[in-house]
Every structure is written in C-alpha cells, then in structure tokens.
Design an enzyme around this catalytic site. Structure first.
Site, PDB file in Angstrom:
ATOM      1  N   SER A   1      11.964   6.116  -2.991  1.00 42.72           N
ATOM      2  CA  SER A   1      12.373   6.433  -4.361  1.00 42.72           C
ATOM      3  C   SER A   1      13.302   7.566  -4.538  1.00 42.72           C
ATOM      4  O   SER A   1      13.266   8.534  -3.940  1.00 42.72           O
ATOM      5  CB  SER A   1      11.133   6.678  -5.383  1.00 42.72           C
TER       6      SER A   1
ATOM      7  N   GLU B   1      -6.087  -3.086   0.698  1.00 41.74           N
ATOM      8  CA  GLU B   1      -6.768  -3.441   1.886  1.00 41.74           C
ATOM      9  C   GLU B   1      -7.038  -1.973   2.475  1.00 41.74           C
ATOM     10  O   GLU B   1      -8.028  -1.453   3.108  1.00 41.74           O
ATOM     11  CB  GLU B   1      -6.341  -4.460   2.856  1.00 41.74           C
TER      12      GLU B   1
ATOM     13  N   GLU C   1      -1.478  13.424  -3.715  1.00 39.53           N
ATOM     14  CA  GLU C   1      -0.551  12.602  -4.536  1.00 39.53           C
ATOM     15  C   GLU C   1      -0.905  12.395  -5.874  1.00 39.53           C
ATOM     16  O   GLU C   1      -0.145  12.008  -6.724  1.00 39.53           O
ATOM     17  CB  GLU C   1      -0.358  11.306  -3.534  1.00 39.53           C
TER      18      GLU C   1
ATOM     19  N   SER D   1      -1.899  -0.334   0.347  1.00 45.15           N
ATOM     20  CA  SER D   1      -2.320  -1.784  -0.228  1.00 45.15           C
ATOM     21  C   SER D   1      -3.891  -1.572  -0.474  1.00 45.15           C
ATOM     22  O   SER D   1      -4.438  -0.562  -0.050  1.00 45.15           O
ATOM     23  CB  SER D   1      -2.132  -2.742   1.084  1.00 45.15           C
TER      24      SER D   1
ATOM     25  N   GLN E   1      10.796  11.188  -0.484  1.00 49.27           N
ATOM     26  CA  GLN E   1       9.724  11.172   0.464  1.00 49.27           C
ATOM     27  C   GLN E   1       9.941  10.163   1.733  1.00 49.27           C
ATOM     28  O   GLN E   1      10.323   9.208   1.383  1.00 49.27           O
ATOM     29  CB  GLN E   1       8.373  10.780  -0.021  1.00 49.27           C
ATOM     30  N   GLY E   2      10.202  10.679   2.928  1.00 54.63           N
ATOM     31  CA  GLY E   2      10.531   9.942   4.106  1.00 54.63           C
ATOM     32  C   GLY E   2       9.349   9.700   4.832  1.00 54.63           C
ATOM     33  O   GLY E   2       9.088  10.073   6.035  1.00 54.63           O
ATOM     34  N   TYR E   3       8.591   8.575   4.393  1.00 59.63           N
ATOM     35  CA  TYR E   3       7.407   8.233   5.188  1.00 59.63           C
ATOM     36  C   TYR E   3       7.488   6.667   5.558  1.00 59.63           C
ATOM     37  O   TYR E   3       7.676   6.513   7.005  1.00 59.63           O
ATOM     38  CB  TYR E   3       6.167   8.323   4.220  1.00 59.63           C
ATOM     39  N   SER E   4       7.552   5.769   4.654  1.00 62.02           N
ATOM     40  CA  SER E   4       7.165   4.605   5.101  1.00 62.02           C
ATOM     41  C   SER E   4       8.369   3.919   5.882  1.00 62.02           C
ATOM     42  O   SER E   4       9.837   4.306   5.823  1.00 62.02           O
ATOM     43  CB  SER E   4       7.196   3.384   3.857  1.00 62.02           C
TER      44      SER E   4
END
Length: 430
Positions: A176, A411, A260, A409, A134-137
């Site tokens: 990952s 939050e 997810e 997170s 997964q190429g998100y963050s």
C-alpha cells in the site's frame, strides 16, 4: 467494565471537533471520506497536504511512548487517543496517507531503534512530511512471512554499526502507498543460505532510487489499483538505518506486527458503522427489510456484532495500557519460539482480525443482497475514459472478498492463537 471516557476528556473532544470543523474546509472537505480501504489511490496530493496540516497541529503520534522524548506531537492519554480517533472518523476526514509511519514504524523505532534513528525519522513523520510503506509480503511469502527471499548484501563497514550500505534485491507485493511513500521498511535476508526466520534484517530503504526501485500498480477486480508490486534491483540502504542487529530482523518484524492493530481499530469500526448505516438505510428505502425477515435478522445481527467488536477493542486497549500494544514487543512466540501457553494479549490482534474480517465480508454480501438484481448493473454515465465504474456498495462487496486474506489469512490467525495463547504445537510441514 466502564467503556466511557473520563470527564476531562470531553474538553479534549470539543477541542478535536472544533479543530476538525475549522480545518476540514476547501480541498480538504472535498476529499472527505476518500482514501480508505479499497480507495487508497484517491486524492493523494490533497491527502498528503492534509497530513502536513495534521502534523502542524500536533495530531500525529499522540500515542507514541514518550520515554525517549517528544517529537513535535502533543501528548494524549489512551482515552484521548480514542476520542480523537472517533471524532476524526465522524468528521469524515480524508483517509490518512501517513498511518504506516505513525502506527507501525514509529512504535517499532521507539522499541528497537537507536536514538539517532528516532531523532532522524520520527520528527518528519510527526510533521506529516515523510510517508512510509511496508516491504513484507512477497510472491510465495505472504502469510508465511518467514519464507521471504529478498536479499540484502552489505558493502563495506563490516561488523557492528561500522557504516557501509546494503544492496537490496528482490520483490515485494501488495504494498500500500508505495507510489506515494518516501521510505519503505523492508524485511530482507542478509545471511546467504539462511532459512526461515534466521538471517533476516529490518532495513529502512529510501524509495527515491530511479533505476534501482520500480513500483508497478496492481489493478484489482474492483477496478482500483491501491496495491503495488515493488521491485528492488540493488537498491541502497545505509547500514546505520538497520533497525536491530543484523540477522535479528524477525524479532523486530514480529514486534511491529504486535502494534499493527491499536487505536486505529476503532477508527476502522466507525467507518464500518457508516457503511452498515448505508446498507440499513437502503434496505428501509427499498422495502427489503420489511419484506424479508431473514435479511432483517442479519442486519440486526451485524449491528450487534459491530458493537461487540468495539467493546472488545476497548477492552484490549485498556488491558494493554496503551494504544500501541507494547506488551507484545519482542515475544517472538508462535513463530518458532513458543514453549507453552502465552497470554491473552498475545492473541488479541489475531482475534480482532478474525472478528472484523469476516464481519466486513458479510456486510459486503448484505449490501449486494439488499440491492437485488440492480446491484449487478453499472452506472449509466460511463465514458470511454471511465468504462469501469462502481458505486460504493458494489465496491464494498468486491473489496471485502479480500478481507479474510490480507493482513494474515483467517487460517494464519487461528494458528497464531493456537500457538501463542493456547500453547498448541505447530502444524507439521510437508
């Protein structure tokens, strides 16, 4: 609410148990319980072969929406999916290397992909032959996903689905299985000068592009390196492999996040139960449970909270009607489009993440407390080639430090609940 399975599902359970017992042998048995969170780098070759073994028997993708057809996998009801997940975890089978393709990409293609995309990508996932990451963050765009800066410039075939390619340039982080994956789904900015959730596209990018894609492992304080940085330098993605319309990637990305946490949550919880049993067993063997009333109360509370998490997961799955949370597809609420209170289901993934993240982190702390001073010591059988070795409970403590951060997170999860479910206004930006 009845959390039991239907009578006919017990035959399915016996079939699952028998298959696992007869196939989890040799190298597969040697890799038992390897490859879970914090150890995804372990036994990857064996686990890849195990993925193909699962695929050949039709155990991959049982929860996929079959409206668009079957892709080499068997059909299974929601309760049968739960049964399979439970038996898989109880058998101690190797950690899945194909779970991103099965549980994230596939439901997304079923909801947003074209027939050609589903026919191209779902059968290899179902056979266990193609792995995904997964190429998100990104650095500076983790929990705030709309801040992504990775760009994709289109060459040729302008407009509609008229062919051509995208050249992807940028950096992704905390990826990952990037070293094992054949493909990566990437959220990239295809409209120059666009901001936030506008101008993004969801692209399927092949990872085998030497000189255009570089993967660098990130070594953590636990000594392991299951996460990676991925650098794209003009990496090519075919325009026909864009999921959804150009500039509509945010809607697709949010639809993916909605699926997810489904049946896989139950697998995770069975793993948690095994870890808790290990901590409780150690507390009993060392006498810590008998000598410390506060510790004893915390262990009992951990058991009760884990049971409550299981009931909540089953309740959520039963309410949604399937294992993939499809009710949340395409809502976009809480990400710039909320206009009043949403449904409880929209906040369910965030509630689940809040529950298990804090619980698992506290379990890691309990593991260290039970060990006492000995928990700070490493093994005596270290070698120069392996100077940094941890036992399972030490690794549990260190890895769980990140449980309340990765995957969104605490939050961020609270903001999602406030905005999507309660209809509260977004926090003002400085």
């Amino acid at each position: 609410m009845d959390f039991g399975v239907e009578g006919g599902d017990e035959a399915f359970r016996e079939e699952a148990r028998t298959w696992l017992r007869t196939h989890l042998v040799g190298d597969f048995a040697a890799a038992a319980r390897q490859g879970g969170p914090g150890s995804e780098h372990e036994a990857t070759d064996v686990r890849r072969a195990w993925e193909r073994e699962l695929g050949a028997a039709g155990w991959i993708g049982m929860g996929w929406d079959r409206t668009h057809g079957a892709y080499g996998n068997r059909a299974a009801s929601l309760t049968q999916q739960v049964v399979w997940a439970e038996e898989y975890a109880r058998a101690g089978a190797p950690g899945r290397v194909g779970h991103i393709g099965e549980n994230l990409l596939a439901p997304t293609l079923l909801a947003y992909g074209t027939p050609a995309q589903r026919d191209r990508f779902l059968p290899p996932v179902a056979r266990g032959e193609e792995l995904w990451c997964q190429g998100y963050s990104e650095p500076g765009a983790g929990s705030d996903l709309a801040a992504v800066r990775t760009s994709a410039v289109r060459d040729g075939g302008e407009g509609g689905d008229g062919g051509g390619t995208y050249r992807v340039t940028g950096q992704k982080i905390w990826t990952s299985l990037a070293r094992e994956a054949d493909w990566c789904f990437v959220l990239a900015r295809t409209e120059a000068g666009s901001r936030r959730h506008r101008g993004l596209s969801f692209l399927l990018v092949p990872m085998d592009q030497p000189g255009r894609i570089e993967v660098r492992p990130i070594r953590q304080m636990s000594g392991t390196a299951e996460f990676n940085e991925v650098f794209f330098d003009g990496a090519l993605a075919r325009a026909e492999h864009r999921v959804g319309e150009e500039g509509e990637g945010w809607r697709v990305a949010m639809g993916l996040l909605a699926v997810e946490r489904g049946v896989s949550t139950l697998v995770q919880q069975i793993g948690f139960a095994a870890e808790l049993a290990e901590v409780v067993g150690l507390a009993l063997r060392t006498g810590a449970a008998g000598a410390d009333a506060v510790l004893r109360e915390q262990l009992v509370r951990s058991w009760a909270e884990l049971h409550a998490m299981r009931c909540n997961a089953l309740r959520t799955l039963g309410r949604n009607g399937d294992g993939n949370g499809r009710a949340g597809h395409g809502s976009g609420k809480g990400h710039g489009h909320a206009h009043g209170p949403g449904t409880e289901a929209e906040g369910a993934p965030s509630v689940a993440k809040l529950l298990w993240g804090g619980w698992h982190q506290r379990l890691g702390e309990l593991a260290v407390r039970v060990r006492g001073a000995a928990g700070a010591l490493g093994p005596y059988d270290w070698t120069p080639e392996r100077p940094y070795a941890l036992d399972p409970l030490q690794r549990l403590f260190l890895f769980t430090r990140a449980d309340t951060l990765y995957g969104g997170s605490d939050e961020v999860q609270r903001n999602i609940i406030a905005q999507r479910v309660l209809g509260l206004p977004k926090e003002p930006r400085a």
